[in-house]
Design an enzyme around this catalytic site. Structure first.
Site, short mmCIF file in Angstrom:
data_model
loop_
_atom_site.label_atom_id
_atom_site.label_comp_id
_atom_site.label_asym_id
_atom_site.label_seq_id
_atom_site.Cartn_x
_atom_site.Cartn_y
_atom_site.Cartn_z
N GLU A 432 0.74 -1.23 -0.16
CA GLU A 432 -0.06 0.03 0.05
C GLU A 432 1.03 1.42 -0.03
O GLU A 432 0.71 2.18 0.91
CB GLU A 432 -0.91 -0.03 1.18
CG GLU A 432 -1.98 -1.15 1.18
CD GLU A 432 -3.00 -1.21 2.13
OE1 GLU A 432 -3.09 -0.28 2.95
OE2 GLU A 432 -3.85 -2.02 1.90
N GLU A 524 -3.57 -9.26 0.23
CA GLU A 524 -4.26 -8.98 1.33
C GLU A 524 -5.65 -9.04 1.50
O GLU A 524 -6.23 -8.38 0.69
CB GLU A 524 -3.37 -7.79 2.16
CG GLU A 524 -4.02 -7.41 3.50
CD GLU A 524 -3.26 -6.20 4.05
OE1 GLU A 524 -1.90 -6.11 3.72
OE2 GLU A 524 -3.91 -5.54 4.93
C1 GAL Z 1 -3.91 -2.91 5.34
C2 GAL Z 1 -2.59 -2.82 5.80
C3 GAL Z 1 -2.13 -3.72 6.81
C4 GAL Z 1 -3.00 -3.33 8.12
C5 GAL Z 1 -4.43 -3.71 7.66
C6 GAL Z 1 -5.61 -3.64 8.75
O1 GAL Z 1 -4.59 -1.85 4.72
O2 GAL Z 1 -1.91 -3.12 4.57
O3 GAL Z 1 -0.96 -3.36 7.34
O4 GAL Z 1 -2.92 -2.27 8.53
O5 GAL Z 1 -4.86 -2.61 6.49
O6 GAL Z 1 -6.75 -3.75 8.07
#
Ligand code: GAL
Length: 831
Positions: A432, A524
């Site tokens: 991100e 993710e």
């Molecule tokens: C994502 C991020 C992670 C964590 C997660 C929590 O956007 O890449 O590191 O913060 O959100 O939902």
């Protein structure tokens, strides 16, 4: 004969030799072991006021400890911690480490280097007053050649390490502070394989034959040129099963103070392939000989496997489609903090493997080398990630400040360090990254991609992007052809080999239209939220937090709990079921990495203080599975599963939802106190069944059936008052090596042996024998009790205590006591 000698040599290679004082290397020792642990007997002092190494002598407050060490985990939770809630409300600071050591006189003709696998952060190192250098990045390993600064023989040497984690915040999650990974001393001949000097690839793999290519960099630190022979031998197996497969030799002439890279190839007939189910490893041993005498020996583990990401079929490993069922993991080990311990990592991986996980994403930084070794051995598909930010910072003092000077070296070192691991299948150049939306980002991505491909062309490259397509529109079909839908510039740039989605599950089914030429990976997903063992009595699958981005979760549950039905999600994520249902449906969706496998310290979304650890894990901080673990187990493994929840301690007449995760059956029937409350079957793509029933104390029993025959039975009972404690060790015999751990679960039971699901007694621990208690934890994100201590309050009837061996064999006796409850004792043997 040759085979026998070599076998003995390899056997020796597996043993750690102490080359430093106390354990000298005899000059006629035939085989040289390069690497020995340098972890023990450091002195440590945490003091922000000492800024200069020349004044550290003034302090008398040194304490002796072994590294890996994390001083932040020893501190108190602090609402005002500069690390912020994201950083787990635990403080950083400025720490000093020093160690005195001797080096054998015989080593004065050799090269001695010190390797740190990771120091968080901004480390600076001196040996005998000579400044060796600084390394801002806390997650990458680095090595200094200390040969010319050492005293050899009887005279002492002193190493000083300054660790500066005082500028806060510098991380979005709990980083830990200190020399939190292993330290090694390497002693080699002046002619030796360079640091991370081998590169093993398997360009052609069939079941009949594999070509194994070696690129080996030899370093000559002599002041004259050398004529040497480089022999590379492949072995398969370990211990008494070790078999030599084949060798190849090459003669070289290498200039004075020069490096030379040579290429060799070995054909392996009928290779035994590395796979997730059978992670078979080979070992390559590189020997350098001068005048027929071996002067250096270097060992590289590797695997033989063939894979690709296919536009239509997803991830193909050794010709077979494998869905990547992965989880993201931060580096902390719960109550042990960020100080790595191989057994603690192995336990996390074992718990995940039991759930059916076959992939790990090292979010968002290079992991400890031991994690990768374990993934090689245990069979995980790793996405190795380099950065959480590029030049643009996410927190005020983070790595973005060091980007210009360090990113190239950090990335190259990660690639050199990690590229032989057969478990790594994907490189991620960032998570991100804010610059993904700009021209600057594209320029940086091109540079990072070029570096990555220069050092390894065998794996695809991705970035964990925010939605690859603009989701800020009403039209949820999210195809490019539709009006207003824009493509993320990084996704559109053509730089990436895989389009990496963070979340955005609504767009997955349009991937093939949106990106017809680039395969898919969900880097993710999910970000579901749960507190283990806590339930709103009635589940609500439409419950989302927060409903709007501008709302805070101030109207949350008492005690900052989140109901553990799979019903609460972040606005950017989904329930666990929702994302898996999509990924499971299409072959072209190669797989996913769920946020997260385990809870971690920091980032206590949705809450802030007093919450200090995350709610995202499928497994809590102590290592106890939440219920959704069994949903995945029912989908991802061959085990026969029937799991019902919640607990069965409610108010009389209260309406309660009972969920069941099951597999290998057509139906489940639920009985309350012997009376059927209905038969349920999953319909369509359902992943659970549910009964909504009025509570009545007693026994809830579920029976799963296939073709009318019982597959499994399970029951939960209403617990009476907490009465006694039960201790269960994950291993009741551990190694007497000062490192090994036994993880002991404490259950609070009623008089009939039923878990008391609401018990939150404070439990006191005592240990007799040669060992110590190194961590206590309940998995409660709101607990401010120290993880280092001898007592802890249970959550939902459970608590964890971690016992570590010392260097003596014997018997450890752990006793747990709580007011008003019968105590329990367990014996752990150290051998
Ligand atoms: C994502 C991020 C992670 C964590 C997660 C929590 O956007 O890449 O590191 O913060 O959100 O939902």
């Amino acid at each position: 004969m040759f085979q026998f000698t070599l076998y003995k040599k390899i056997g020796l290679l597996f043993v750690s030799f102490l080359l430093l004082t106390g354990c000298k290397t005899s000059s006629d020792e035939k085989f040289i072991n390069r690497k020995v642990s340098f972890n023990s007997d450091w002195s440590f002092h945490l003091n922000d006021s000492i800024k200069d190494k020349d004044t550290i002598g003034a302090s008398t407050q040194w304490r002796t400890l072994n590294v890996p060490h994390d001083w932040s985990i020893e501190g108190k939770f602090d609402e005002k911690s500069p690390a912020g809630y994201g950083g787990g409300s635990l403080n950083g600071g400025l720490g000093w480490y020093k160690k005195t050591f001797k080096v054998a006189a015989a080593d004065s003709s050799k090269v001695t280097s010190i390797t740190f696998d990771g120091v968080y952060k901004d480390s600076e190192v001196w040996v005998n007053g000579h400044y060796l250098g600084k390394r801002p990045n806390g997650y990458i390993g680095f090595q200094y050649d200390i040969s010319s600064y050492l005293n050899y023989g009887d005279k002492n040497n002193e190493i000083i390490v300054k660790v500066d984690n005082s500028k806060q915040p510098n991380s979005r999650w709990y980083s830990g502070s200190g020399i939190f990974r292993n330290v090694w001393i390497e002693t080699t001949d002046k002619l030796h394989v360079a640091q991370w000097g081998t590169y093993v690839t398997t360009p052609k793999v069939t079941t009949e034959n594999a070509s194994v290519n070696f690129e080996t960099t030899i370093q000559n630190q002599n002041s004259d040129s050398k004529k040497a022979t480089v022999t590379t031998t492949i072995f398969y197996g370990v211990g008494s099963d070790l078999r030599r497969i084949k060798s190849t030799n090459q003669n070289i002439t290498i200039g004075a103070n020069a490096n030379q890279t040579i290429k060799q190839q070995i054909e392996v007939p009928n290779p035994i392939l590395w796979s997730v189910e059978k992670p078979e490893l080979y070992t390559a041993v590189t020997e350098i000989s001068l005048d027929n005498k071996v002067v250096d020996e270097y060992k590289t583990k590797f695997g033989i496997r063939d894979f690709k990401f296919d536009l239509n079929k997803g991830f193909i490993l050794n010709g077979k489609q494998v869905k990547i069922k992965g989880v993201c993991m931060h580096h902390d080990l719960g109550p042990l903090g960020a100080a790595i311990n191989t057994r603690a990592i192995a336990r996390q991986l074992e718990i995940l493997k039991e759930m059916g996980v076959n992939g790990i994403r090292t979010s968002h930084n290079p992991p400890a080398p031991e994690l990768l070794d374990l993934c090689d051995k245990m069979g995980f598909i790793v996405m190795d990630e380099a950065f959480d930010m590029w030049k643009q910072t996410k927190t005020k003092y983070d790595y973005g400040n060091d980007w210009d000077k360090w990113h190239k070296k950090d990335l190259v070192d990660q690639l050199l360090r990690d590229r032989n691991h057969p478990s790594i299948f994907i490189w991620s150049i960032g998570n991100e990254i804010p610059e993904q939306w700009s021209e600057t980002g594209i320029t940086i991505a091109k540079e990072l991609a070029a570096i990555t491909r220069q050092y390894d062309k065998t794996r695809p490259l991705t970035a964990a992007m925010n939605p690859p397509v603009n989701m800020n529109i009403d039209d949820v079909t999210l195809q490019f052809e539709k009006k207003n839908v824009q493509i993320n510039p990084l996704a559109a740039s053509g730089i990436l080999d895989l389009i990496g989605y963070n979340y955005a599950h609504q767009t997955y089914e349009h991937h093939q239209k949106n990106f017809p030429n680039t395969p898919f990976i969900a880097t993710e997903t999910t970000s579901g939220l749960q507190t283990r063992g806590y339930y709103d009595a009635v589940s609500d699958v439409n419950k989302k937090w927060p409903v709007r981005w501008d709302l805070k979760f101030t109207d949350g549950n008492p005690g900052n709990t989140v109901s553990a039905y799979d019903q609460t999600q972040t606005p950017w994520g989904s329930t666990h079921e929702a994302t898996w249902k999509i990924i499971k449906k299409h072959d072209y969706l190669s797989g996913m990495y769920i946020w997260t496998g385990f809870d971690y310290i920091g980032e206590p979304t949705p809450y802030e203080w007093p919450s200090v650890s995350s709610y995202f894990g499928i497994v809590d901080l102590a290592g106890f599975p939440k219920d959704v673990y069994y949903m995945y187990q029912s989908e991802w493994t061959d085990k026969t599963v029937l799991h019902i929840f919640p607990h069965w301690n409610w108010k009389a007449g209260q309406t309660v939802d009972v969920w069941a995760y099951y597999n290998k059956a057509d139906e489940v029937e639920l009985f309350l106190n012997g009376k059927s409350v209905g038969v349920r079957s999953k319909k369509g793509d359902d992943l659970h069944v549910m009964w909504r029933i009025p509570f009545q104390a007693g026994t809830l029993k579920a029976i799963s059936r296939k073709d009318g025959k019982t597959v499994l039975e399970t029951e939960i009972k209403t617990a009476g008052n907490p009465d006694n404690l039960k201790l269960t060790a994950d291993r009741s015999t551990i190694k007497a090596d000062g490192n090994d751990l036994s993880f002991v679960t404490v259950d609070i039971l009623d008089a009939k042996g039923t878990l008391a699901p609401n018990a939150n007694n404070e439990i006191n621990f005592s240990l007799k024998g040669n060992g110590k208690i190194v961590g206590v934890c309940s998995g409660d994100p709101v607990s401010h009790e120290p993880y280092k201590g001898n007592k802890h309050t249970a959550l939902a009837g459970k608590c964890l205590v971690i016992v570590q061996s010392e260097n003596k064999t014997g018997r450890l006796e752990l006793t747990a006591k709580a007011n008003g409850l019968k105590q329990a004792t367990i014996v752990i043997t150290t051998e």
